[in-house]
Write an enzyme that holds these catalytic residues in place. Structure first.
Site, mmCIF file in Angstrom:
data_model
loop_
_atom_site.group_PDB
_atom_site.id
_atom_site.type_symbol
_atom_site.label_atom_id
_atom_site.label_comp_id
_atom_site.label_asym_id
_atom_site.label_seq_id
_atom_site.Cartn_x
_atom_site.Cartn_y
_atom_site.Cartn_z
ATOM 1 N N ASP A 32 0.852 -1.119 -0.035
ATOM 2 C CA ASP A 32 -0.115 0.095 -0.058
ATOM 3 C C ASP A 32 1.111 1.365 0.005
ATOM 4 O OD1 ASP A 32 -3.130 0.798 0.908
ATOM 5 O OD2 ASP A 32 -1.789 2.162 1.217
ATOM 6 N N ILE A 33 0.475 2.283 -0.698
ATOM 7 C CA ILE A 33 1.375 3.454 -0.872
ATOM 8 C C ILE A 33 1.387 4.161 0.186
ATOM 9 C CG2 ILE A 33 -0.369 5.030 -1.750
ATOM 10 C CD1 ILE A 33 1.597 5.687 -3.951
ATOM 11 N N ASN A 90 -13.062 -3.126 2.268
ATOM 12 C CA ASN A 90 -13.940 -2.306 2.244
ATOM 13 C C ASN A 90 -15.034 -2.336 1.065
ATOM 14 O OD1 ASN A 90 -13.075 -0.656 4.716
ATOM 15 N ND2 ASN A 90 -11.108 0.038 3.274
ATOM 16 N N GLU A 98 -11.988 3.316 -1.152
ATOM 17 C CA GLU A 98 -11.465 4.620 -1.932
ATOM 18 C C GLU A 98 -11.320 4.073 -3.521
ATOM 19 O OE1 GLU A 98 -7.021 6.192 -1.854
ATOM 20 O OE2 GLU A 98 -7.839 5.996 0.200
ATOM 21 N N VAL A 99 -10.824 2.883 -3.689
ATOM 22 C CA VAL A 99 -10.608 2.156 -5.159
ATOM 23 C C VAL A 99 -11.673 1.167 -5.323
ATOM 24 C CG1 VAL A 99 -8.924 1.529 -6.401
ATOM 25 C CG2 VAL A 99 -8.250 2.766 -4.737
ATOM 26 N N HIS A 103 -10.407 -5.481 -3.665
ATOM 27 C CA HIS A 103 -9.004 -5.762 -2.816
ATOM 28 C C HIS A 103 -9.229 -6.305 -1.491
ATOM 29 C CE1 HIS A 103 -9.869 -1.366 -2.525
ATOM 30 N NE2 HIS A 103 -9.044 -1.578 -1.455
ATOM 31 N N HIS A 105 -6.847 -5.794 2.186
ATOM 32 C CA HIS A 105 -5.652 -5.282 2.866
ATOM 33 C C HIS A 105 -4.976 -6.277 3.687
ATOM 34 C CE1 HIS A 105 -6.767 -0.990 2.182
ATOM 35 N NE2 HIS A 105 -8.150 -1.524 2.080
#
Ligand code: 5GP
Length: 114
Positions: A32-33, A90, A98-99, A103, A105
């Site tokens: 993760d960025i 999420n 957000e995206v 995905h 985490h």
């Protein structure tokens, strides 16, 4: 409805870089960025699913099993299988997703707060 105009689709198309941890035919994992714990990895499908409900509704049983097996493999690679980790996804407005590309985490590498 999946919208290709998202950052993870750009990573899948190699249009923007990512620090790759693991890749196979149907799964990609990268750091993760903006990590919220010492270890913060993302595991995404190469299939185009917008969120968890979309994935579970449309992916084959084999794809679902393979995805979660890959998540466990990534945890092994990151060295958190023994120390422990948290997985979360999420989905939907209340989650703050957000995206809009499915995905998970993986959080770990330290004692996580509840
Ligand atoms: P979400 O809120 O959708 O569950 O989480 C999206 C995650 O993607 C966030 O933790 C955010 O830091 C991460 N992220 C957003 N843009 C990028 C990017 O360009 N590269 C990487 N590696 N992670 C990103």
């Amino acid at each position: 409805m999946y919208d290709k105009n998202n950052i993870f689709h750009k990573i899948l198309r190699s249009e923007i870089p990512a620090k790759i941890i693991y890749e196979d035919d149907t799964v990609l994992s990268f750091h993760d960025i903006n990590p919220v714990s010492k270890i913060h990895a993302l595991v995404i499908t190469k299939g185009l699913y917008s969120d968890f409900p979309d994935f579970i509704a449309r992916a084959s049983a084999e794809e679902v099993k393979h995805f979660f097996a890959a998540v466990a493999k990534v945890a092994e690679i990151l060295g958190v299988s023994e120390s422990g980790y948290r997985i979360l996804s999420n989905a939907g407005p209340d989650s703050g997703q957000e995206v809009p590309h499915f995905h998970l985490h993986i959080l770990g590498g330290e004692r996580l707060r509840r």
